[in-house]
Design an enzyme around this catalytic site. Structure first.
Site, PDB file in Angstrom:
ATOM      1  N   GLU A   1     -13.042 -49.941  40.138  1.00 15.03           N
ATOM      2  CA  GLU A   1     -13.618 -51.150  40.737  1.00 15.03           C
ATOM      3  C   GLU A   1     -14.412 -50.837  42.008  1.00 15.03           C
ATOM      4  OE1 GLU A   1     -13.773 -54.358  39.790  1.00 15.03           O
ATOM      5  OE2 GLU A   1     -12.657 -54.138  37.931  1.00 15.03           O
TER       6      GLU A   1
ATOM      7  N   SER B   1      -9.829 -46.570  42.372  1.00 12.88           N
ATOM      8  CA  SER B   1     -10.071 -47.406  41.191  1.00 12.88           C
ATOM      9  C   SER B   1     -11.541 -47.441  40.804  1.00 12.88           C
ATOM     10  CB  SER B   1      -9.613 -48.834  41.499  1.00 12.88           C
ATOM     11  OG  SER B   1     -10.174 -49.740  40.588  1.00 12.88           O
TER      12      SER B   1
ATOM     13  N   HIS C   1      -5.911 -48.423  32.709  1.00  7.13           N
ATOM     14  CA  HIS C   1      -4.967 -47.743  31.827  1.00  7.13           C
ATOM     15  C   HIS C   1      -3.780 -48.648  31.593  1.00  7.13           C
ATOM     16  CE1 HIS C   1      -4.478 -46.454  35.999  1.00  7.13           C
ATOM     17  NE2 HIS C   1      -3.172 -46.454  35.771  1.00  7.13           N
TER      18      HIS C   1
ATOM     19  N   ARG D   1       2.534 -52.886  31.459  1.00  6.02           N
ATOM     20  CA  ARG D   1       1.507 -53.712  32.102  1.00  6.02           C
ATOM     21  C   ARG D   1       1.984 -55.160  32.163  1.00  6.02           C
ATOM     22  NH1 ARG D   1      -2.969 -52.680  35.287  1.00  6.02           N
ATOM     23  NH2 ARG D   1      -4.833 -52.394  34.034  1.00  6.02           N
TER      24      ARG D   1
ATOM     25  N   TYR E   1     -10.698 -56.682  45.744  1.00  2.00           N
ATOM     26  CA  TYR E   1      -9.891 -55.520  45.351  1.00  2.00           C
ATOM     27  C   TYR E   1     -10.722 -54.241  45.431  1.00  2.00           C
ATOM     28  CZ  TYR E   1      -7.580 -52.246  42.115  1.00  2.00           C
ATOM     29  OH  TYR E   1      -7.017 -51.130  41.539  1.00  2.00           O
TER      30      TYR E   1
ATOM     31  N   GLN F   1       3.799 -50.071  37.061  1.00  2.00           N
ATOM     32  CA  GLN F   1       3.563 -49.363  35.793  1.00  2.00           C
ATOM     33  C   GLN F   1       3.470 -47.847  36.025  1.00  2.00           C
ATOM     34  OE1 GLN F   1       0.426 -50.080  32.385  1.00  2.00           O
ATOM     35  NE2 GLN F   1      -0.606 -48.907  33.975  1.00  2.00           N
TER      36      GLN F   1
HETATM   37  P1  NAP Z   1       1.367 -52.211  39.577  1.00  2.00           P
HETATM   38  O1  NAP Z   1       2.123 -52.087  38.301  1.00  2.00           O
HETATM   39  O2  NAP Z   1       0.840 -53.550  39.951  1.00  2.00           O
HETATM   40  O3  NAP Z   1       2.278 -51.674  40.746  1.00  2.00           O
HETATM   41  C1  NAP Z   1       1.994 -51.967  42.082  1.00  2.00           C
HETATM   42  C2  NAP Z   1       3.169 -51.539  42.922  1.00  2.00           C
HETATM   43  O4  NAP Z   1       2.884 -51.856  44.290  1.00  2.00           O
HETATM   44  C3  NAP Z   1       4.480 -52.245  42.564  1.00  2.00           C
HETATM   45  O5  NAP Z   1       5.520 -51.317  42.615  1.00  2.00           O
HETATM   46  C4  NAP Z   1       4.608 -53.258  43.685  1.00  2.00           C
HETATM   47  O6  NAP Z   1       5.934 -53.610  43.990  1.00  2.00           O
HETATM   48  C5  NAP Z   1       4.037 -52.457  44.840  1.00  2.00           C
HETATM   49  N1  NAP Z   1       3.699 -53.328  45.950  1.00  2.00           N
HETATM   50  C6  NAP Z   1       2.852 -54.388  45.932  1.00  2.00           C
HETATM   51  N2  NAP Z   1       2.830 -54.965  47.144  1.00  2.00           N
HETATM   52  C7  NAP Z   1       3.692 -54.261  47.926  1.00  2.00           C
HETATM   53  C8  NAP Z   1       4.111 -54.385  49.268  1.00  2.00           C
HETATM   54  N3  NAP Z   1       3.643 -55.360  50.051  1.00  2.00           N
HETATM   55  N4  NAP Z   1       5.010 -53.505  49.751  1.00  2.00           N
HETATM   56  C9  NAP Z   1       5.504 -52.517  48.955  1.00  2.00           C
HETATM   57  N5  NAP Z   1       5.145 -52.346  47.671  1.00  2.00           N
HETATM   58  C10 NAP Z   1       4.247 -53.214  47.164  1.00  2.00           C
HETATM   59  O7  NAP Z   1       0.122 -51.197  39.591  1.00  2.00           O
HETATM   60  P2  NAP Z   1      -0.193 -49.968  38.619  1.00  2.00           P
HETATM   61  O8  NAP Z   1      -0.876 -50.497  37.419  1.00  2.00           O
HETATM   62  O9  NAP Z   1       1.023 -49.132  38.483  1.00  2.00           O
HETATM   63  O10 NAP Z   1      -1.302 -49.194  39.461  1.00  2.00           O
HETATM   64  C11 NAP Z   1      -0.935 -48.194  40.399  1.00  2.00           C
HETATM   65  C12 NAP Z   1      -2.083 -47.974  41.365  1.00  2.00           C
HETATM   66  O11 NAP Z   1      -3.242 -47.571  40.642  1.00  2.00           O
HETATM   67  C13 NAP Z   1      -2.496 -49.231  42.143  1.00  2.00           C
HETATM   68  O12 NAP Z   1      -2.851 -48.852  43.444  1.00  2.00           O
HETATM   69  C14 NAP Z   1      -3.710 -49.734  41.408  1.00  2.00           C
HETATM   70  O13 NAP Z   1      -4.561 -50.453  42.258  1.00  2.00           O
HETATM   71  C15 NAP Z   1      -4.327 -48.432  40.938  1.00  2.00           C
HETATM   72  N6  NAP Z   1      -5.120 -48.601  39.728  1.00  2.00           N
HETATM   73  C16 NAP Z   1      -4.528 -48.996  38.592  1.00  2.00           C
HETATM   74  C17 NAP Z   1      -5.286 -49.170  37.452  1.00  2.00           C
HETATM   75  C18 NAP Z   1      -4.663 -49.595  36.168  1.00  2.00           C
HETATM   76  O14 NAP Z   1      -5.389 -49.765  35.191  1.00  2.00           O
HETATM   77  N7  NAP Z   1      -3.354 -49.725  36.095  1.00  2.00           N
HETATM   78  C19 NAP Z   1      -6.668 -48.902  37.480  1.00  2.00           C
HETATM   79  C20 NAP Z   1      -7.229 -48.492  38.667  1.00  2.00           C
HETATM   80  C21 NAP Z   1      -6.448 -48.318  39.787  1.00  2.00           C
HETATM   81  P3  NAP Z   1       6.606 -54.943  43.385  1.00  2.00           P
HETATM   82  O15 NAP Z   1       7.205 -54.501  42.092  1.00  2.00           O
HETATM   83  O16 NAP Z   1       7.599 -55.321  44.405  1.00  2.00           O
HETATM   84  O17 NAP Z   1       5.518 -55.947  43.221  1.00  2.00           O
HETATM   85  P1  GDP Z   2      -9.270 -55.455  35.655  1.00  2.00           P
HETATM   86  O1  GDP Z   2     -10.352 -54.670  34.997  1.00  2.00           O
HETATM   87  O2  GDP Z   2      -8.436 -54.614  36.580  1.00  2.00           O
HETATM   88  O3  GDP Z   2      -9.745 -56.694  36.284  1.00  2.00           O
HETATM   89  O4  GDP Z   2      -8.235 -55.818  34.479  1.00  2.00           O
HETATM   90  P2  GDP Z   2      -7.985 -57.158  33.663  1.00  2.00           P
HETATM   91  O5  GDP Z   2      -7.161 -56.767  32.498  1.00  2.00           O
HETATM   92  O6  GDP Z   2      -7.420 -58.234  34.520  1.00  2.00           O
HETATM   93  O7  GDP Z   2      -9.427 -57.618  33.177  1.00  2.00           O
HETATM   94  C1  GDP Z   2     -10.207 -56.814  32.324  1.00  2.00           C
HETATM   95  C2  GDP Z   2     -11.427 -57.602  31.868  1.00  2.00           C
HETATM   96  O8  GDP Z   2     -10.998 -58.627  30.994  1.00  2.00           O
HETATM   97  C3  GDP Z   2     -12.190 -58.302  33.005  1.00  2.00           C
HETATM   98  O9  GDP Z   2     -13.559 -58.110  32.794  1.00  2.00           O
HETATM   99  C4  GDP Z   2     -11.833 -59.771  32.829  1.00  2.00           C
HETATM  100  O10 GDP Z   2     -12.856 -60.656  33.266  1.00  2.00           O
HETATM  101  C5  GDP Z   2     -11.688 -59.821  31.328  1.00  2.00           C
HETATM  102  N1  GDP Z   2     -10.900 -60.961  30.844  1.00  2.00           N
HETATM  103  C6  GDP Z   2     -11.277 -61.827  29.882  1.00  2.00           C
HETATM  104  N2  GDP Z   2     -10.329 -62.742  29.696  1.00  2.00           N
HETATM  105  C7  GDP Z   2      -9.326 -62.464  30.542  1.00  2.00           C
HETATM  106  C8  GDP Z   2      -8.063 -63.069  30.781  1.00  2.00           C
HETATM  107  O11 GDP Z   2      -7.687 -64.064  30.174  1.00  2.00           O
HETATM  108  N3  GDP Z   2      -7.265 -62.468  31.725  1.00  2.00           N
HETATM  109  C9  GDP Z   2      -7.670 -61.355  32.414  1.00  2.00           C
HETATM  110  N4  GDP Z   2      -6.829 -60.815  33.310  1.00  2.00           N
HETATM  111  N5  GDP Z   2      -8.860 -60.778  32.201  1.00  2.00           N
HETATM  112  C10 GDP Z   2      -9.680 -61.314  31.284  1.00  2.00           C
END
Ligand code: NAP
Ligand code: GDP
Length: 323
Positions: free
Chosen positions: A128, A126, A179, A184, A150, A12
């Protein structure tokens, strides 16, 4: 011309970051997994990007790749990005979201030493890492107390980034709160809800089975968070920056907003049910970030509010179900 090496370029945030960097004239090198189905489309859409096949878990190959590309900037977005997956794959999570970050930091540091020119590093940290925080909202000084594999791997990577900053690398982190966007995956609750809400809105039938409806999250708009990444990377001082909205909503609030947007009206609760399969063994219950430092020092501002995030995601999913 600046050369930036980005991991997670098919994800994403990687997708939005890639567009942003190419637009501003940066030479972008991205890491993609061998056989990644998203790679050919990415190449077609952005002929300027240079994609390198490799796995984040192959630490030696990763180091060799950074040495070979010799970038000015490294942005690490790859890894296990879902808490749910991290419970299923705790060892892999530690390797990809913890150890691989150390390998990248060390590679960037060695490159800086051998080339004699500065290399910048940005780690996607993160919320988390805070796990079950005692303070609300959380900021850059909140103690790290992760409660899932995580968060724990991310906390290790967060500390390592600070260690390399102390060693002289321009290594920054953005502590990202949730975000969202139409990019997503449906493994996350927001997109699971908007995809299901769109189908219900279209047919008037179906149900969204969810876990903890009372869980609250600080949900923002992904492109805004990518903007914060670029600002943190280019800022004079390498530091940690919380990127958040400062407002929380419950999963129930999200479901209501999505179902209403999909046209279900006051009847929305009829389409929501709970299922113990989706309840987590330990959940970070209330995470809400204070983005004051990013606003003050990076000039960052969010541009999209919760209601609009939900609306944009539902509208996208309605377009998908309508073909
Ligand atoms: P995402 O959509 O899940 O993207 C993860 C990326 O990592 C994908 O391109 C995936 O490639 C790549 N990847 C996974 N395993 C890999 C491997 N073994 N070798 C090479 N590439 C690999 O995550 P995102 O939502 O864009 O988030 C970006 C970063 O921000 C992450 O580090 C996440 O933990 C952090 N973050 C995100 C959020 C959020 O709300 N989105 C919040 C806090 C922190 P594939 O397409 O091949 O799977
Ligand atoms: P996270 O904050 O990175 O774990 O993002 P998620 O979108 O997976 O989860 C956000 C919150 O939604 C967490 O507190 C989950 O426990 C809650 N949740 C409730 N129902 C669901 C569900 O069906 N799927 C997921 N993924 N989360 C859920």
């Amino acid at each position: 011309m600046t050369t930036t090496f980005v991991t997670g370029v098919t994800g994403q945030d990687g997708t939005y970051l890639l567009e942003r960097l190419l637009e501003e004239g940066t030479e972008v090198h991205g890491l993609v997994r061998p056989g990644d189905e998203a790679a050919p489309a990415l190449r077609r859409r952005h002929p300027g990007v240079v994609l390198h096949e490799g796995d984040l878990g192959d630490l030696d190959a990763l180091a060799a790749l950074v040495a070979d590309v010799a970038p000015d900037e490294v942005v690490n977005l790859a890894g296990i990005s879902s808490v749910a997956t991290s419970w299923a794959e705790p060892v892999l999570t530690a390797r990809l979201s913890g150890l691989a970050v150390t390998a990248l930091l060390e590679s960037a540091y060695r490159l800086q030493e051998s080339s004699g020119r500065p290399v910048r590093f940005l780690q996607a940290s993160s919320a988390e890492i805070f796990g079950q925080p005692e303070v609300e909202p959380q900021d850059e000084r909140t103690p790290l107390r992760p409660v899932n594999p995580y968060g724990s791997a991310k906390a290790f990577a967060h500390h390592q980034t600070a260690v390399y900053r102390g060693r002289g690398l321009h290594a920054a982190t953005v502590i990202l709160f949730n975000h969202e966007s139409p990019l997503r995956p449906t493994t996350f609750v927001t997109r699971k809800i908007t995809a299901a809400a769109a189908a219900i809105g279209r047919t008037g039938e179906g149900v969204i089975a969810l876990g903890n409806l009372d869980a609250r999250r600080d949900w923002g708009w992904a492109p805004d968070y990518v903007d914060a990444m670029v600002r943190a990377l280019r800022h004079d001082v390498a530091d940690d920056f919380v990127v958040a909205t400062g407002r929380t909503h419950s999963v129930r609030d999200f479901a209501e907003a999505a179902l209403r947007r999909a046209g279900v009206g006051d009847d929305w609760e009829r389409f929501v049910t709970t299922d113990p399969r989706f309840v987590r063994p330990a959940d970070a219950s209330v995470l809400v970030g204070d983005p004051s430092k990013a606003e003050r020092e990076l000039g960052w501002r969010r541009t999209v509010e919760f209601e609009e995030v939900v609306a944009r995601m539902v509208d996208h999913d309605l377009e998908l179900v309508e073909g």
